[in-house]
Design a protein around this motif. Structure first.
Motif, PDB file in Angstrom:
ATOM      1  N   GLY A   1     -56.147  -8.223  45.228  1.00 30.66           N
ATOM      2  CA  GLY A   1     -55.596  -7.716  43.776  1.00 30.66           C
ATOM      3  C   GLY A   1     -55.921  -6.310  43.481  1.00 30.66           C
ATOM      4  O   GLY A   1     -55.524  -5.509  42.996  1.00 30.66           O
ATOM      5  N   ALA A   2     -57.680  -6.384  43.688  1.00 23.74           N
ATOM      6  CA  ALA A   2     -58.366  -4.966  43.451  1.00 23.74           C
ATOM      7  C   ALA A   2     -57.986  -3.806  44.363  1.00 23.74           C
ATOM      8  O   ALA A   2     -57.851  -2.699  43.757  1.00 23.74           O
ATOM      9  CB  ALA A   2     -59.856  -5.509  43.513  1.00 23.74           C
ATOM     10  N   MET A   3     -57.384  -4.302  45.484  1.00 21.44           N
ATOM     11  CA  MET A   3     -57.246  -3.322  46.502  1.00 21.44           C
ATOM     12  C   MET A   3     -55.975  -2.590  46.053  1.00 21.44           C
ATOM     13  O   MET A   3     -55.668  -1.292  46.148  1.00 21.44           O
ATOM     14  CB  MET A   3     -57.174  -3.822  48.112  1.00 21.44           C
ATOM     15  CG  MET A   3     -56.920  -2.992  48.784  1.00 21.44           C
ATOM     16  SD  MET A   3     -56.384  -3.669  50.386  1.00 21.44           S
ATOM     17  CE  MET A   3     -54.771  -4.030  50.446  1.00 21.44           C
ATOM     18  N   TRP A   4     -54.962  -3.445  45.467  1.00 20.69           N
ATOM     19  CA  TRP A   4     -53.649  -2.861  45.132  1.00 20.69           C
ATOM     20  C   TRP A   4     -53.845  -2.012  44.042  1.00 20.69           C
ATOM     21  O   TRP A   4     -53.282  -0.998  43.665  1.00 20.69           O
ATOM     22  CB  TRP A   4     -52.620  -3.996  45.027  1.00 20.69           C
ATOM     23  CG  TRP A   4     -52.151  -4.653  46.495  1.00 20.69           C
ATOM     24  CD1 TRP A   4     -51.902  -3.678  47.504  1.00 20.69           C
ATOM     25  CD2 TRP A   4     -51.985  -5.868  46.793  1.00 20.69           C
ATOM     26  NE1 TRP A   4     -51.563  -4.594  48.776  1.00 20.69           N
ATOM     27  CE2 TRP A   4     -51.572  -5.826  48.295  1.00 20.69           C
ATOM     28  CE3 TRP A   4     -52.190  -7.071  46.271  1.00 20.69           C
ATOM     29  CZ2 TRP A   4     -51.420  -6.983  48.829  1.00 20.69           C
ATOM     30  CZ3 TRP A   4     -51.818  -8.175  46.768  1.00 20.69           C
ATOM     31  CH2 TRP A   4     -51.314  -8.306  48.083  1.00 20.69           C
TER      32      TRP A   4
ATOM     33  N   VAL B   1     -63.317   1.174  42.774  1.00 24.52           N
ATOM     34  CA  VAL B   1     -62.784   0.158  42.154  1.00 24.52           C
ATOM     35  C   VAL B   1     -62.890  -1.062  42.914  1.00 24.52           C
ATOM     36  O   VAL B   1     -63.260  -2.055  42.236  1.00 24.52           O
ATOM     37  CB  VAL B   1     -61.107   0.382  42.182  1.00 24.52           C
ATOM     38  CG1 VAL B   1     -60.465  -0.504  41.526  1.00 24.52           C
ATOM     39  CG2 VAL B   1     -60.765   1.693  41.582  1.00 24.52           C
ATOM     40  N   LEU B   2     -62.768  -1.205  44.340  1.00 26.27           N
ATOM     41  CA  LEU B   2     -62.862  -2.193  45.207  1.00 26.27           C
ATOM     42  C   LEU B   2     -64.596  -2.803  44.844  1.00 26.27           C
ATOM     43  O   LEU B   2     -64.431  -3.952  44.616  1.00 26.27           O
ATOM     44  CB  LEU B   2     -62.758  -1.908  46.448  1.00 26.27           C
ATOM     45  CG  LEU B   2     -62.194  -2.971  47.396  1.00 26.27           C
ATOM     46  CD1 LEU B   2     -60.805  -3.549  46.667  1.00 26.27           C
ATOM     47  CD2 LEU B   2     -61.806  -2.289  48.772  1.00 26.27           C
ATOM     48  N   ALA B   3     -65.365  -1.797  45.254  1.00 26.79           N
ATOM     49  CA  ALA B   3     -66.851  -2.048  44.869  1.00 26.79           C
ATOM     50  C   ALA B   3     -67.165  -2.907  43.462  1.00 26.79           C
ATOM     51  O   ALA B   3     -67.804  -3.877  43.555  1.00 26.79           O
ATOM     52  CB  ALA B   3     -67.662  -1.237  45.373  1.00 26.79           C
TER      53      ALA B   3
ATOM     54  N   ILE C   1     -60.447   0.035  35.895  1.00 28.29           N
ATOM     55  CA  ILE C   1     -61.460   0.871  36.565  1.00 28.29           C
ATOM     56  C   ILE C   1     -60.808   1.972  37.431  1.00 28.29           C
ATOM     57  O   ILE C   1     -61.166   3.013  37.538  1.00 28.29           O
ATOM     58  CB  ILE C   1     -62.325  -0.096  37.628  1.00 28.29           C
ATOM     59  CG1 ILE C   1     -62.865  -1.106  36.699  1.00 28.29           C
ATOM     60  CG2 ILE C   1     -63.414   0.850  38.262  1.00 28.29           C
ATOM     61  CD1 ILE C   1     -63.567  -2.181  37.515  1.00 28.29           C
ATOM     62  N   SER C   2     -59.752   1.361  37.886  1.00 24.72           N
ATOM     63  CA  SER C   2     -58.915   2.515  38.913  1.00 24.72           C
ATOM     64  C   SER C   2     -58.388   3.755  37.896  1.00 24.72           C
ATOM     65  O   SER C   2     -58.303   4.670  38.521  1.00 24.72           O
ATOM     66  CB  SER C   2     -57.459   1.616  39.308  1.00 24.72           C
ATOM     67  OG  SER C   2     -56.900   2.661  40.300  1.00 24.72           O
TER      68      SER C   2
ATOM     69  N   ILE D   1     -67.310  -9.764  40.206  1.00 33.48           N
ATOM     70  CA  ILE D   1     -67.206 -11.274  40.578  1.00 33.48           C
ATOM     71  C   ILE D   1     -68.249 -12.043  41.138  1.00 33.48           C
ATOM     72  O   ILE D   1     -68.521 -13.037  40.823  1.00 33.48           O
ATOM     73  CB  ILE D   1     -65.834 -11.302  41.538  1.00 33.48           C
ATOM     74  CG1 ILE D   1     -64.532 -10.801  40.902  1.00 33.48           C
ATOM     75  CG2 ILE D   1     -65.794 -12.524  42.113  1.00 33.48           C
ATOM     76  CD1 ILE D   1     -63.287 -10.979  42.057  1.00 33.48           C
ATOM     77  N   ILE D   2     -68.964 -11.130  42.121  1.00 30.75           N
ATOM     78  CA  ILE D   2     -70.471 -11.797  42.833  1.00 30.75           C
ATOM     79  C   ILE D   2     -71.237 -11.998  41.577  1.00 30.75           C
ATOM     80  O   ILE D   2     -71.888 -13.017  41.063  1.00 30.75           O
ATOM     81  CB  ILE D   2     -70.903 -10.838  43.756  1.00 30.75           C
ATOM     82  CG1 ILE D   2     -69.764 -11.112  44.836  1.00 30.75           C
ATOM     83  CG2 ILE D   2     -72.159 -11.329  44.116  1.00 30.75           C
ATOM     84  CD1 ILE D   2     -70.025  -9.832  45.903  1.00 30.75           C
TER      85      ILE D   2
END
Lengths: 359, 290
Positions: free
Chosen positions: B101-104, B215-217, B205-206, B223-224
């Motif tokens: 989801g974050a990647m897209w 964005v991905l990081a 963020i994107s 989440i972590i």
């Protein structure tokens, strides 16, 4: 630009709404709610009405157990275990169901009136325990046959060492309750401050039990419903068929409990009580075999047991020899090196006095 | 006078392409990216591998060679193929699905901003809200597609490799086939909403950065961090606000009777994050210079 302003105000409103929503979700329901107005009731009448309720009505609810003893109790989840919950169902005729949900497993106990089924999802096993007609329960029921007399007796007995009162009303699981409070008289030496039982104003069944210790604002033990609703339950809930591919084992727990082994153990343990009321201390002896068995395994095994006790508790010396005192907020226990044990909801000195009486 | 009225109508007609065509072209554009195809392919293969691994692990466990952890999971899975989609959906919700989801989301705005494609879109006479809506729609549909792929493939793999015609629940009773599929569909819907919430925050963020990796990081890092915070008992006052903290309750679909409180709460929590994420993305994109 105008449209940009509109978009920004929309965005601000949306963000605010989302944050407010999260805060509302995080706020426990019923917080800050005024206690319900209920007709006043005397402690005796309240106890009588509880005893009058002969059977548990048809109900369902979630039960939460909070434990702030400062000591882990086997089989009792600590208050941090928020993933664990207990769900109960009762059909009002003695059948019941209990679901103990762990994070990735569940234990379900179904009592269908004739058999108690215990399902363990982690083991994928079923244990079958046939009913024994409840022989042990009969004398107790006979004693409470006349609730009015029993209530009077009970309250009088309690009043010898405690003050019994109805301390206003509250809400438990969104139901109005009376709070019956048992507090030790000032002469008592107990570590407990009070025991608080919340009784449902309508059904007259206890919904919550709190044990409060001296010098602690949170209850040391709190067992109660977090959700509760009465009414007829789906009869399918009180049936259990072992699913295919599971191991079913039969157990005769009542017989085992009254078996010779336990009787022997009990007579060897030499259980006695010292003191009365809130200051009651249970004393006994750990059977010699239990200690030698622990030592017999290896020389270090026995030493390790006392070393372990040493890390939990405090080493004490006295007429009784050397022992270890384990203190929790609600009580104290002492175990000596020759196996004498004393436990009570009292300070250390009272327990040590009690253990001296053990021969 | 007629001229003055006509002029805005003409520009309006020019700015508004048919919505259906816009959404379709956005979806086609996203799906044709090689990384999307690879990700969806991995999602489709993973359940099959898991089913084979579980069936091997169960055999080992029955021979007494498996550890206690294997036994506790495998004991329910053995001969109970319909429970596999539940395990896999919950497993992939922990990391894989939020990452996709974050990647897209990262590709949708930051990625296009990096290649300069977004500049053209921002300069074009297109409403910013409309632009964001099309991007959000693309991310949401792909997230749904990912969840559906996991669910469908693992249902088929579970039934074919592990067997069973009903679902043995955690409470020890067997649900009929139809109801089992209903439970899996419900879980798939619940998981999708959670992925949407993560993707919405990632979209915010994107909108604020030109680098998809940021964005991905930050999304995965978030989440972590949330998971760690959720495991600290001293912070239990904070837990009802954490998105990840509600995920554990989704496993309730394989209990019977099904407790719904945790699920309703998890959906409401996700909706809050969704609204916050889209609002912040809207705020950023409408102030972004062309």
């Amino acid at each position: 630009m105008n449209s940009r302003k509109t978009a920004l105000s929309f965005a601000a409103a949306g963000t605010a709404a989302g944050v407010v929503g999260l805060v509302v979700l995080a706020t426990p329901a019923g917080a800050g709610e005024a206690p319900p107005a209920l007709p006043p009731v005397s402690a005796e009448a309240l106890v009588e009405s509880v005893l009058n309720t002969d059977a548990i009505p048809a109900l369902t609810g979630s039960v939460a157990v909070e434990n702030n003893l400062g000591l882990p109790i086997p089989g009792m989840p600590a208050s941090s275990g928020e993933g664990d919950s207990i769900q109960v169902w009762s059909d009002g005729t003695g059948k019941g169901r209990l679901a103990l949900a762990g994070g990735r497993s569940e234990t379900t106990i179904v009592d269908d009136g004739a058999t108690v089924w215990v399902w363990d999802s982690a083991e994928r096993s079923v244990t079958k325990v046939p009913h024994q007609g409840g022989v042990a329960d009969k004398p107790v029921e006979g004693k409470f046959a006349d609730p009015a007399a029993a209530a009077k007796e009970l309250v009088t007995a309690m009043q010898q060492d405690s003050t019994v009162s109805v301390d206003g009303t509250a809400r438990v699981a969104e139901r109005p309750v009376y709070q019956l409070v048992l507090a030790p008289k000032p002469t008592e030496k107990t570590l407990l401050r009070e025991i608080r039982v919340s009784v449902d104003s309508e059904l007259r069944i206890p919904l919550q039990l709190e044990v409060l210790a001296n010098g602690q604002s949170d209850p040391a033990v709190k067992v109660g419903f977090t959700e509760f609703s009465s009414g007829a339950q789906d009869p399918k809930l009180f049936q259990f068929t072992p699913p295919a591919g599971t191991t079913v084992s039969e157990k005769d727990v009542p017989e085992e409990m009254h078996g010779e082994a336990v009787d022997d153990w009990l007579s060897q343990a030499d259980l006695k009580t010292v003191g009365r009321g809130w200051d009651i201390v249970a004393t006994g002896k750990v059977p010699a075999e239990a200690l030698t068995a622990a030592e017999g395994m290896s020389e270090r095994g026995g030493q390790d047991m006392f070393a372990l006790l040493g890390t939990f508790g405090k080493e004490v010396h006295g007429d009784f020899g050397t022992g270890y005192v384990i203190s929790a907020s609600v009580g104290t226990a002492v175990i000596t090196e020759d196996g004498k044990v004393a436990v009570g909801a009292v300070p250390e000195q009272v327990v040590l006095d009690a253990v001296k009486t053990v021969r | 006078m007629t001229v003055a009225v006509d002029a805005p109508i003409v520009t309006e007609q020019r700015t508004k392409a048919p919505v259906g065509r816009l959404l379709r072209s956005e979806l086609r554009f996203m799906i044709r990216r090689p990384r999307t195809l690879v990700a969806l392919g991995v999602l489709a293969v993973a359940p099959v591998i898991a089913a084979i691994a579980m069936s091997v692990a169960t055999t080992t466990a029955q021979n007494g060679n498996g550890g206690p952890a294997v036994e506790s999971v495998a004991s329910l899975v053995s001969g109970n193929g319909l429970i596999l989609p539940v395990f896999l959906l919950l497993l992939s919700l922990a990391m894989l699905l939020p990452m996709l989801g974050a990647m897209w989301s990262a590709d949708a705005l930051a990625g296009e901003s990096q290649t300069g494609a977004l500049r053209g879109l921002l300069l074009a006479p297109v409403g910013r809200l409309r632009l964001l809506a099309v991007k959000a729609f693309g991310v949401a549909v792909l997230s749904l597609l990912a969840v559906v792929i996991v669910a469908v493939v693992s249902i088929v793999a579970g039934l074919a490799i592990l067997g069973g015609d009903g679902m043995l629940t955690m409470s020890g009773n067997v649900l009929p086939f139809g109801e089992s599929l209903g439970r899996i569909a419900l879980l798939a819907a619940l998981v999708t909403v959670q992925v949407w919430a993560v993707a919405a925050v990632a979209l915010a963020i994107s909108a604020a950065t030109d680098h998809p990796l940021v964005v991905l990081a930050s999304t995965l890092g978030g989440i972590i961090v949330f998971t760690i915070l959720g495991n600290i008992p001293a912070l239990d006052w904070l837990h009802p606000v954490l998105l990840t903290d509600a995920w554990e309750s989704l496993g309730d679909v394989i209990r019977d009777p099904m407790p719904t409180d945790g699920m309703v709460n998890s959906v409401l929590r996700a909706v809050c994050y969704l609204v916050i994420g889209y609002s912040l993305a809207l705020a950023r994109i409408s102030t972004k210079d062309g």
